[in-house]
Design a protein around this motif. Structure first.
Motif, PDB file in Angstrom:
ATOM      1  N   ARG A  11       0.843  -1.204   0.000  1.00  0.00           N
ATOM      2  CA  ARG A  11       0.000   0.000   0.000  1.00  0.00           C
ATOM      3  C   ARG A  11       0.874   1.248   0.000  1.00  0.00           C
ATOM      4  O   ARG A  11       0.581   2.230  -0.689  1.00  0.00           O
ATOM      5  N   GLN A  12       1.938   1.217   0.792  1.00  0.00           N
ATOM      6  CA  GLN A  12       2.852   2.358   0.837  1.00  0.00           C
ATOM      7  C   GLN A  12       3.524   2.568  -0.524  1.00  0.00           C
ATOM      8  O   GLN A  12       3.655   3.706  -1.001  1.00  0.00           O
ATOM      9  N   SER A  14       2.301   1.658  -3.401  1.00  0.00           N
ATOM     10  CA  SER A  14       1.266   2.121  -4.313  1.00  0.00           C
ATOM     11  C   SER A  14       1.017   3.616  -4.135  1.00  0.00           C
ATOM     12  O   SER A  14       0.860   4.360  -5.116  1.00  0.00           O
ATOM     13  N   GLN A  15       0.991   4.069  -2.891  1.00  0.00           N
ATOM     14  CA  GLN A  15       0.785   5.491  -2.642  1.00  0.00           C
ATOM     15  C   GLN A  15       1.945   6.320  -3.186  1.00  0.00           C
ATOM     16  O   GLN A  15       1.749   7.431  -3.700  1.00  0.00           O
ATOM     17  N   LEU A  18       1.300   6.709  -6.846  1.00  0.00           N
ATOM     18  CA  LEU A  18       0.239   7.689  -7.083  1.00  0.00           C
ATOM     19  C   LEU A  18       0.741   9.113  -6.860  1.00  0.00           C
ATOM     20  O   LEU A  18       0.364  10.043  -7.590  1.00  0.00           O
ATOM     21  N   SER A  19       1.598   9.294  -5.859  1.00  0.00           N
ATOM     22  CA  SER A  19       2.168  10.612  -5.604  1.00  0.00           C
ATOM     23  C   SER A  19       2.975  11.096  -6.801  1.00  0.00           C
ATOM     24  O   SER A  19       2.847  12.255  -7.237  1.00  0.00           O
ATOM     25  N   THR A  22       0.732  12.046  -9.701  1.00  0.00           N
ATOM     26  CA  THR A  22       0.172  13.380  -9.484  1.00  0.00           C
ATOM     27  C   THR A  22       1.200  14.455  -9.818  1.00  0.00           C
ATOM     28  O   THR A  22       0.891  15.461 -10.470  1.00  0.00           O
ATOM     29  N   PHE A  67      -1.192  14.731  -1.415  1.00  0.00           N
ATOM     30  CA  PHE A  67       0.140  14.117  -1.398  1.00  0.00           C
ATOM     31  C   PHE A  67       1.233  15.073  -0.941  1.00  0.00           C
ATOM     32  O   PHE A  67       2.413  14.734  -0.998  1.00  0.00           O
TER      33      PHE A  67
END
Length: 338
Positions: A11-12, A14-15, A18-19, A22, A67
C-alpha cells in the motif's frame, strides 16, 4: 513478514506511485512552475494563468494537496517545499522521478503485452505517449548533467586534453543537447555537432543552445548514425547512454566508423549504465532500477552492456581504452584514443 505486513508495504509503495503520477501531471502541465510564479492562487486563477481547464486543475490541486505538494489557506493554494522541488527549474529538481514513474508504467504495460509474441517494437515506443517524449531529454539532463559537470568531466583526463586542443566534438544520440552545452561551457575552443533520431529532440536542442548563447558554436541535425558522414574528422566523439541503442545492429561497423572519423589523437568517450558481471549485484538497492530499465530496453530492441564488452569492441577496432566507474560503480565511462 506476515500477510498484513506485506499488504501494508505494498500500500505504501502504491501510494508513492500515485504521488509521482500526481507530480507528473503538475510537471508536464506547468502547474508547479505557474503556481511558483503566482505565489498563492485559487484553482480558478491557477487554471487561467496556466491556460488549462479549471475542472481538471481543481481536481489536480486536491490530489496535489493530498500528497503534500500543495498547502491551502481557504481556497488559495501554494507550493510546499516538496512542490517547489518538483519544479523543472528548481536546483536539483525532483522532476525526473515523476517523468520516470510514468515512462516506467508505460514500458511495463508494453512489455506485458509483448511477452507472448517476443516482438521488440523499437525506440518509437518512447513517442507513443505524447506528453512523455518532450520530457525525456529534460529528465536525462536533470539526472546526469550535474554528474557530468561536477564529477565526470574533472576526473577524465581526455576532457582537459580536448579543451586545450579545441576542434569538433560530435555527440551521437544527443537528445536535447545537454551534453554539448555542458561541454561547450567548459571548453571554450570546441565546436559541437549533435545528431539524434527524434526531431523533437533536435528542436529542443537548437532552442536550448540558442537560449544559452551557444547557437553559433553548436549545431544539431536529425539523422541516423548508421548513415552519417562527417564533414571533418572529430577531436571527440561522444555517446551518452546511447551505445546500447545501436549495439545489437552492427557493433563492428560502428566502432570502425568511430575510429575512422577521429583525428589522430582524438577520443571516443562512451558513457553507459554499467551492467554487472554477476546477477546477484542486481539485488543491491542502487541497481534494482537498472534491472527494470533493462527490461524496458528490451522492448526497444536494446540491452545494457558490461564495461568489458565495450572495451572488447574498442580493442577489435584497434583502439586501447580505459574504464572509469562512477556512482557506486553503476555508471561507466569508457575512453578510447586513436
Amino acid at each position: 513478514m506476515t500477510a498484513d505486513d506485506l499488504k501494508t508495504q505494498f500500500r505504501q509503495q502504491s501510494q508513492a506511485a500515485l504521488s509521482l503520477n500526481t507530480a507528473y501531471i503538475g510537471v508536464v502541465s506547468g502547474l508547479f512552475s505557474t503556481l511558483h510564479s503566482l505565489g498563492t492562487a485559487p484553482s480558478t486563477a491557477l487554471a487561467e494563468a496556466a491556460k488549462l481547464d479549471p475542472g481538471y486543475v481543481l481536481r489536480w490541486c486536491d490530489a496535489a494537496y493530498a500528497f503534500g505538494y500543495l498547502d491551502v489557506d481557504g481556497e488559495a493554494f501554494r507550493l510546499t517545499p516538496m512542490g517547489e522541488a518538483m519544479r523543472p527549474e528548481a536546483p536539483d529538481t525532483l522532476m525526473p522521478m515523476a517523468v520516470q514513474s510514468v515512462l516506467s508504467a508505460h514500458m511495463a504495460e508494453r512489455a506485458a503485452g509483448l511477452m507472448r509474441t517476443g516482438e521488440r517494437p523499437g525506440e518509437q515506443v518512447l513517442a507513443e505517449r505524447e506528453t512523455v517524449l518532450p520530457w525525456f531529454g529534460p529528465m536525462l539532463e536533470a539526472n546526469f548533467a550535474p554528474m557530468f559537470e561536477r564529477t565526470i568531466c574533472p576526473a577524465v583526463p581526455a576532457f582537459a586534453d580536448v579543451d586545450a586542443r579545441g576542434g569538433l566534438a560530435v555527440d551521437l544520440g544527443c537528445g536535447n543537447g545537454w551534453y554539448l552545452r555542458a561541454l561547450a561551457r567548459r571548453c571554450g575552443k570546441l565546436r559541437g555537432l549533435g545528431i539524434d533520431g527524434f526531431q523533437e529532440n533536435i528542436t529542443q536542442a537548437q532552442a536550448l543552445a540558442a537560449q544559452d548563447g551557444l547557437g553559433e558554436r553548436l549545431r544539431f541535425i536529425h539523422g541516423d548514425i548508421h548513415a552519417l558522414a562527417l564533414d571533418e574528422p572529430a577531436d571527440l566523439i561522444a555517446m551518452n547512454r546511447a551505445l546500447h541503442h545501436v549495439w545489437e545492429k552492427d557493433t563492428a561497423t560502428l566502432f570502425a566508423w568511430l575510429r575512422a572519423n577521429l583525428k589522430p589523437g582524438g577520443y571516443v568517450v562512451i558513457w553507459e549504465p554499467a551492467w554487472p558481471a554477476e546477477r546477484t549485484a542486481l539485488r543491491e538497492p542502487s541497481r534494482k532500477a537498472l534491472a527494470f530499465q533493462n527490461l524496458s530496453e528490451h522492448v526497444q530492441g536494446n540491452h545494457f552492456l558490461r564495461p568489458d564488452e565495450i572495451q572488447a569492441a574498442f580493442a577489435q577496432a584497434g583502439m586501447p581504452s580505459q574504464v572509469h566507474l562512477f556512482a557506486q560503480g553503476n555508471e561507466a565511462v569508457v575512453v578510447a584514443q586513436r
